[in-house]
Write an enzyme that holds these catalytic residues in place. Structure first.
Site, PDB file in Angstrom:
ATOM      1  N   GLY A   1       0.848  -1.129  -0.055  1.00 16.98           N
ATOM      2  CA  GLY A   1      -0.171  -0.027   0.028  1.00 16.98           C
ATOM      3  C   GLY A   1       0.931   1.428  -0.157  1.00 16.98           C
ATOM      4  O   GLY A   1       1.991   1.233   0.363  1.00 16.98           O
TER       5      GLY A   1
ATOM      6  N   HIS B   1       7.824  -7.585  -3.988  1.00 15.15           N
ATOM      7  CA  HIS B   1       6.609  -7.888  -4.468  1.00 15.15           C
ATOM      8  C   HIS B   1       6.503  -9.301  -5.244  1.00 15.15           C
ATOM      9  O   HIS B   1       7.054  -9.213  -6.359  1.00 15.15           O
ATOM     10  CB  HIS B   1       5.818  -6.672  -5.421  1.00 15.15           C
TER      11      HIS B   1
ATOM     12  N   ASP C   1     -15.573 -11.314 -23.605  1.00 16.94           N
ATOM     13  CA  ASP C   1     -15.974 -10.785 -22.522  1.00 16.94           C
ATOM     14  C   ASP C   1     -17.525 -10.912 -22.263  1.00 16.94           C
ATOM     15  O   ASP C   1     -18.105 -11.516 -21.439  1.00 16.94           O
ATOM     16  CB  ASP C   1     -15.407  -9.588 -22.324  1.00 16.94           C
TER      17      ASP C   1
ATOM     18  N   LYS D   1      -8.074 -11.614 -17.816  1.00 19.75           N
ATOM     19  CA  LYS D   1      -8.709 -12.306 -19.085  1.00 19.75           C
ATOM     20  C   LYS D   1      -8.361 -13.811 -19.166  1.00 19.75           C
ATOM     21  O   LYS D   1      -9.445 -14.474 -19.704  1.00 19.75           O
ATOM     22  CB  LYS D   1      -7.772 -11.765 -20.299  1.00 19.75           C
TER      23      LYS D   1
ATOM     24  N   GLU E   1       4.119 -10.638  -6.391  1.00 18.49           N
ATOM     25  CA  GLU E   1       3.011 -11.091  -7.522  1.00 18.49           C
ATOM     26  C   GLU E   1       3.376 -10.554  -8.925  1.00 18.49           C
ATOM     27  O   GLU E   1       2.680 -10.739  -9.751  1.00 18.49           O
ATOM     28  CB  GLU E   1       2.005 -10.363  -6.978  1.00 18.49           C
TER      29      GLU E   1
ATOM     30  N   CYS F   1       5.501  -5.976   1.456  1.00 17.36           N
ATOM     31  CA  CYS F   1       6.025  -4.522   1.505  1.00 17.36           C
ATOM     32  C   CYS F   1       5.202  -4.037   2.784  1.00 17.36           C
ATOM     33  O   CYS F   1       5.185  -4.386   3.864  1.00 17.36           O
ATOM     34  CB  CYS F   1       5.558  -4.102   0.115  1.00 17.36           C
ATOM     35  N   TYR F   2       4.362  -2.994   2.550  1.00 16.64           N
ATOM     36  CA  TYR F   2       3.519  -2.340   3.568  1.00 16.64           C
ATOM     37  C   TYR F   2       2.863  -3.384   4.748  1.00 16.64           C
ATOM     38  O   TYR F   2       3.037  -3.325   5.691  1.00 16.64           O
ATOM     39  CB  TYR F   2       2.325  -1.467   2.953  1.00 16.64           C
TER      40      TYR F   2
END
Ligand code: XMP
Length: 531
Positions: A73, A187, A245, A387, A189, A100-101
């Site tokens: 964050g 991070h 979609d 997606k 991710e 992180c945060y």
């Protein structure tokens, strides 16, 4: 089913967690990447949802997740109003990972010191791993990680062990001595972190003990249940574009609501060859939905006659689309809801575009671009998904592979591929040539190797020779791109032989074309579409 409060905490966002299913929750502390963390966990076949950062410990106990991840964050843990979790959450003895945060919060609550570091660290950096088992299972001693932080955990309480360090950050990864609590200053991710997915998988499997039995089909069941509860006996309208979609949304809603779903497909006269028929086949013949195909091609083409400015063309098309859609929607009884295929990346992009320069480059328009004034409540069942997850869902719902892997096609359709003034003859040529190019691409096994390919009609004619005679005819450009996110793109290195086959077949079979060129520009400085 148990409901989970998501970040927005509005009834619309109330989601349900499947019972008897392994669940990991991502607490969102204002991160840009919270959804990306959730998606990486779902890749491990574990149900994962982003929730508010301060979800109460009581609710968490009710949901009984196998693990909790605190996202990063923008705040500092020492900011006066920095987001804080419910402290009782630490008594639940659920495995936790702070990123992180999120790591700084965990460490601070458990007694460690967090200080602003001497320098802000942003970007790739090399990280040395001290302990290779458990959390770092299957990961080499040295790896590249992505950092983005100001504060860092500095003087760890003896409760924590350092698992990895960078040259400026001695506690790049930590583990609590007694509790299943971990922290990462970098991070995992994002793709810039080498083997970041593996680290999250290790947390989920090795630390939380998840077996990974969740399937996209349980997400479908969950959505169906929540759609039914929300809609009651009202009618839902879904705008179909022919793309992945909106097709997945329609298929999902059809499974949830059957005849309570009405689909609207506007034929604006700017579609590719066979497009209207394929939508009709899929949704009227196969799914048997209440499908309203509105043939507005004459209206669109007459309003576009004589217009050559790209922005004007887009504006006219956008406005007409809304008018036509609205009129058709009014003819549908008891319609209270409008379903849209908004994906998570659309949510971020439209947020970013609102303030960024991107919005002024082109005024994009698509089926998702209907205005609020239509007066419907929105249903956006794909809003948390990426997606590839939507594609999996579509396959599971029985949509054909061909539709699932279809390249994106812009809302204004062939209008932005027919440069300058549009006319029926130019559209005919473009449609035929585009169909040939796509067919050749598929035959050569290249359709899935590029993310988008199409033909553009140029507003010029060129001299050629056919038989003994001079010709003066259309010039077409072929465009094919490789891209991860459509924000940047590289021109595709199609084999010369394939380009040759495309060019020969087009010039031999499409009357009125004597030249085909290949576009070798990347984005930037070009855009993917030519207008
Ligand atoms: P550009 O041309 O901006 O395109 O590089 C990026 C991606 O967006 C698509 N595109 C649109 N999609 N409505 C849409 O739904 C639009 O007005 C529009 N304009 C461009 C384009 O096809 C590419 O995939």
């Amino acid at each position: 089913m148990i409901s989970v409060e998501t970040k927005a905490n509005s009834p619309v966002d109330l989601k349900t967690v499947p019972e008897n299913e392994e669940v990991v929750l991502v607490f969102d502390f204002g991160s840009q990447t919270a959804q990306l963390i959730a998606r990486r966990v779902r890749e491990q076949n574990v149900f994962c949802q982003v929730v508010r950062h301060n979800l109460s410990a009581e609710r968490v106990r009710e949901i009984n997740p196998k693990g909790i991840i605190f996202s990063g964050g923008p705040s500092s843990v020492y900011d006066k109003n920095s987001p804080q979790p419910d402290p009782a959450i630490f008594d639940l003895e659920i495995p936790m990972l702070g990123i992180c945060y999120g790591m700084q919060i965990l460490c601070k609550y458990l007694g460690s010191d967090v200080k602003p570091s001497d320098s802000r660290e942003f970007g790739r950096t090399s990280c040395r791993v001290h302990e290779a088992s458990g959390f770092f299972d299957g990961v080499p001693n040295e790896l590249t990680v992505w950092m983005s932080h100001g504060d860092q955990v500095n003087d760890l309480d003896v409760q924590f062990l350092s698992l990895a360090a960078t040259s400026t950050c001695p506690y790049a990864a930590v583990k609590h001595q007694h509790l299943p609590i971990y922290g990462l200053q970098f991070h995992p991710e994002v793709t810039h972190t080498e083997l970041g997915g593996q680290l999250l998988a290790n947390f989920v499997k090795n630390i939380c003990g998840c077996k990974g039995t969740w399937q996209i089909s349980s997400l479908i069941d969950r959505e169906i249940k929540s759609i039914r509860e929300r809609v009651g006996d009202a009618q839902v309208i879904c705008g179909l574009s022919g793309g992945v979609d909106s097709s997945v949304v329609a298929a999902l809603l059809y499974r949830a609501l059957g005849s309570q779903l009405s689909c609207i497909f506007v034929d604006n006269g700017l579609l590719r060859k066979g497009e209207a028929e394929s939508v009709r086949n899929q949704f009227q013949e196969h799914f048997k939905t209440d499908l309203h195909v509105v043939d507005a091609s004459e209206l669109f083409l007459s309003e576009l006659a004589g217009v050559s400015d790209p922005q004007k063309k887009r504006k006219i098309i956008g406005k007409l689309f809304i008018d036509v859609f609205k009129k058709e929607a009014e003819s549908i009884d008891n319609a209270h809801f409008l379903a849209q295929g908004t994906l998570y990346p659309d949510v971020i992009e439209s947020g970013a575009n609102a303030d960024g320069p991107a919005a002024t480059i082109k005024s994009h328009h698509n089926v998702g671009g209907l205005p609020k004034e239509l007066g419907f409540e929105l249903i956006e069942p794909l809003r948390d998904l990426f997606k590839d997850e939507v594609r999996k869902m579509g396959l599971e719902l029985g949509l054909p592979e061909q539709l699932i892997w279809r390249h994106p096609f812009p809302g204004p359709g062939l209008a932005v591929r027919c440069l300058g003034e549009i006319g029926p003859e130019r559209l005919r040529v473009l449609r035929e040539a585009d169909a040939i190019m796509l067919d050749e691409l598929a035959k050569a096994g290249w359709y899935r190797k590029v993310q988008q390919a199409f033909v553009v009609s140029l507003p010029v004619q060129s001299v050629g020779v056919m038989g003994d005679g001079r010709t003066y005819e259309h010039v077409l450009a072929v465009r094919a791109v490789n891209t991860d996110d459509f924000m940047t793109a590289d021109w595709s290195r199609l084999p010369f032989d394939l380009l040759q086959d495309i060019s020969t077949r087009i010039t031999n079979t499409v009357a009125g074309v004597n030249r085909v060129v290949y576009d070798i520009s990347s984005k930037p400085p070009s855009t993917i579409e030519w207008e």
